[in-house]
Design an enzyme around this catalytic site. Structure first.
Site, mmCIF file in Angstrom:
data_model
loop_
_atom_site.group_PDB
_atom_site.id
_atom_site.type_symbol
_atom_site.label_atom_id
_atom_site.label_comp_id
_atom_site.label_asym_id
_atom_site.label_seq_id
_atom_site.Cartn_x
_atom_site.Cartn_y
_atom_site.Cartn_z
ATOM 1 N N THR A 1 61.943 44.760 24.460
ATOM 2 C CA THR A 1 63.039 43.835 24.187
ATOM 3 C C THR A 1 62.548 42.403 24.292
ATOM 4 O O THR A 1 62.808 41.561 23.432
ATOM 5 C CB THR A 1 64.194 44.077 25.170
ATOM 6 O OG1 THR A 1 64.569 45.456 25.123
ATOM 7 C CG2 THR A 1 65.389 43.218 24.815
ATOM 8 N N THR B 1 65.064 39.342 -0.383
ATOM 9 C CA THR B 1 65.474 38.863 0.943
ATOM 10 C C THR B 1 65.060 39.819 2.054
ATOM 11 O O THR B 1 64.500 39.413 3.074
ATOM 12 C CB THR B 1 66.997 38.645 0.977
ATOM 13 O OG1 THR B 1 67.343 37.656 0.008
ATOM 14 C CG2 THR B 1 67.434 38.171 2.362
ATOM 15 N N ASP C 1 58.091 45.724 36.058
ATOM 16 C CA ASP C 1 57.312 46.360 34.997
ATOM 17 C C ASP C 1 55.962 45.678 34.803
ATOM 18 O O ASP C 1 54.958 46.338 34.497
ATOM 19 C CB ASP C 1 58.095 46.358 33.690
ATOM 20 C CG ASP C 1 58.555 44.963 33.266
ATOM 21 O OD1 ASP C 1 58.707 44.079 34.128
ATOM 22 O OD2 ASP C 1 58.791 44.764 32.056
ATOM 23 N N ARG C 2 55.911 44.359 35.009
ATOM 24 C CA ARG C 2 54.659 43.622 34.832
ATOM 25 C C ARG C 2 53.655 43.986 35.933
ATOM 26 O O ARG C 2 52.455 44.120 35.672
ATOM 27 C CB ARG C 2 54.931 42.119 34.806
ATOM 28 C CG ARG C 2 55.861 41.710 33.664
ATOM 29 C CD ARG C 2 56.264 40.257 33.729
ATOM 30 N NE ARG C 2 55.190 39.395 33.248
ATOM 31 C CZ ARG C 2 55.235 38.069 33.331
ATOM 32 N NH1 ARG C 2 56.271 37.463 33.886
ATOM 33 N NH2 ARG C 2 54.232 37.339 32.852
ATOM 34 N N ASP D 1 61.150 54.359 34.309
ATOM 35 C CA ASP D 1 60.965 52.959 33.946
ATOM 36 C C ASP D 1 62.222 52.483 33.225
ATOM 37 O O ASP D 1 62.506 52.915 32.107
ATOM 38 C CB ASP D 1 59.732 52.798 33.047
ATOM 39 C CG ASP D 1 59.599 51.396 32.477
ATOM 40 O OD1 ASP D 1 59.938 50.440 33.196
ATOM 41 O OD2 ASP D 1 59.157 51.269 31.320
ATOM 42 N N VAL D 2 62.977 51.593 33.865
ATOM 43 C CA VAL D 2 64.248 51.127 33.326
ATOM 44 C C VAL D 2 64.032 49.784 32.631
ATOM 45 O O VAL D 2 63.758 48.769 33.276
ATOM 46 C CB VAL D 2 65.304 50.974 34.438
ATOM 47 C CG1 VAL D 2 66.648 50.565 33.834
ATOM 48 C CG2 VAL D 2 65.446 52.267 35.224
ATOM 49 N N ILE E 1 65.506 53.517 28.761
ATOM 50 C CA ILE E 1 65.012 54.087 30.015
ATOM 51 C C ILE E 1 64.017 55.171 29.629
ATOM 52 O O ILE E 1 64.355 56.119 28.918
ATOM 53 C CB ILE E 1 66.145 54.687 30.862
ATOM 54 C CG1 ILE E 1 67.144 53.593 31.261
ATOM 55 C CG2 ILE E 1 65.584 55.378 32.107
ATOM 56 C CD1 ILE E 1 68.371 54.122 31.982
ATOM 57 N N TYR F 1 51.485 33.625 41.669
ATOM 58 C CA TYR F 1 52.707 33.240 40.973
ATOM 59 C C TYR F 1 53.452 32.318 41.915
ATOM 60 O O TYR F 1 53.372 32.479 43.145
ATOM 61 C CB TYR F 1 53.538 34.498 40.683
ATOM 62 C CG TYR F 1 54.281 34.508 39.368
ATOM 63 C CD1 TYR F 1 53.593 34.511 38.160
ATOM 64 C CD2 TYR F 1 55.678 34.545 39.331
ATOM 65 C CE1 TYR F 1 54.270 34.557 36.951
ATOM 66 C CE2 TYR F 1 56.363 34.588 38.127
ATOM 67 C CZ TYR F 1 55.660 34.589 36.934
ATOM 68 O OH TYR F 1 56.331 34.633 35.735
ATOM 69 N N THR G 1 66.408 47.852 26.941
ATOM 70 C CA THR G 1 66.882 48.627 25.801
ATOM 71 C C THR G 1 66.812 50.124 26.044
ATOM 72 O O THR G 1 67.715 50.860 25.651
ATOM 73 C CB THR G 1 66.056 48.283 24.536
ATOM 74 O OG1 THR G 1 66.173 46.881 24.270
ATOM 75 C CG2 THR G 1 66.546 49.058 23.334
#
Length: 263
Positions: free
Chosen positions: A132, A184, A109-110, A6-7, A12, A100, A10
């Site tokens: 990400t 902060t 990925d979805r 799965d790539v 792999i 869609y 951020t």
């Protein structure tokens, strides 16, 4: 053994399956400029350290949201593993109807997550992938992908505070118990942690109201690097499944192997 990759933008993440069992998994940084040989050595070393030889890998399946690596990684698989990988795209069977505007534009990925969520938990379901980017995907009980939404992940938000302001520092993203803070760094951490927690619950509520799902029968699943941090205190009963995408890749491989390999 099956190698599922799965790539993400951020990281792999890749895992080794023996039948339906995930026996090893690894996470490395996504570096778009790495060559196929560099990735080949990384994969070879990590598998070797786990006691797995490249010759033990029978097939490979890849899902990617990073176009720059969609030549590099398949080339690496062919050279180092001697296999032509299955790449998640519109040519595969998913047993999923996609509502869609342009079905081919839905991130790989979805789709993978939707397939896994339906197979493991059933529909209707809401899938939250917290990486990400943060995505919400909506799938009904008739195996129809109804769409979803995408917005910046918590890491992007934290980095934007650092990059786009003059005095705010780069911070660790962590759980903060109290909303109101007195310095902060902890104020930034509170804003991110509590802000995203409230955001997630609010989006879930709006999705359920808008699409007409019954809350009690709707499965809500979270995955991705920040899933445990940001959904374990939700007012909803959210299932945290770290390996949802890898499991989905294994399921898609099982759905398509006969058609592809003819056995």
């Amino acid at each position: 053994m099956l190698l599922a990759i799965d790539v993400g933008n951020t990281s792999i993440v890749y895992g080794i399956y023996q039948g339906e069992e995930l026996i090893q998994n690894f996470r490395i940084a996504t570096v778009k400029t790495r060559s196929s040989d560099e990735y080949g050595m990384i994969f070879q070393n990590t598998l070797s350290n786990a006691g797995i030889g490249l010759n033990e890998i029978e097939n490979v399946i890849i899902s990617s949201v990073v176009p720059n690596l969609m030549h590099t990684l398949p080339s690496m698989i062919i050279k180092y593993f001697g296999k032509r990988p299955i790449v998640v795209n519109g040519d595969l069977d998913y047993d999923l109807k996609v509502e869609y505007d342009n079905p081919s534009a839905v991130g790989a990925d979805r789709i993978v997550n939707a397939v896994a969520a339906l197979e493991v938990y059933g529909g209707p379901c809401i899938i939250i992938d917290i990486g990400t980017a943060m995505t919400f995907c909506v799938v009904d009980k008739d195996r129809t992908y109804r769409g979803g939404l995408i917005f910046p992940g918590i890491g992007i938000a934290a980095e934007a505070l650092f990059e786009r302001t003059s005095k705010l520092p780069r911070i660790e993203i962590k759980k903060i118990d109290k909303v109101v803070q007195t310095n902060t760094v902890s104020s930034m951490q509170s804003g991110l942690y509590h802000g995203y927690n409230v955001l997630i619950d609010g989006i879930i509520e709006r999705i359920i109201d808008e699409v007409g799902f019954e809350e009690k029968s709707t499965k809500i699943i979270s995955t991705g690097g920040f899933s445990s941090l940001l959904t374990h205190e939700s007012k909803y009963d959210i299932i945290i499944d770290k390996y949802l995408t890898l499991d989905g890749l294994r399921m898609i491989y099982d759905m398509n192997r006969d058609k592809i390999f003819g056995n």
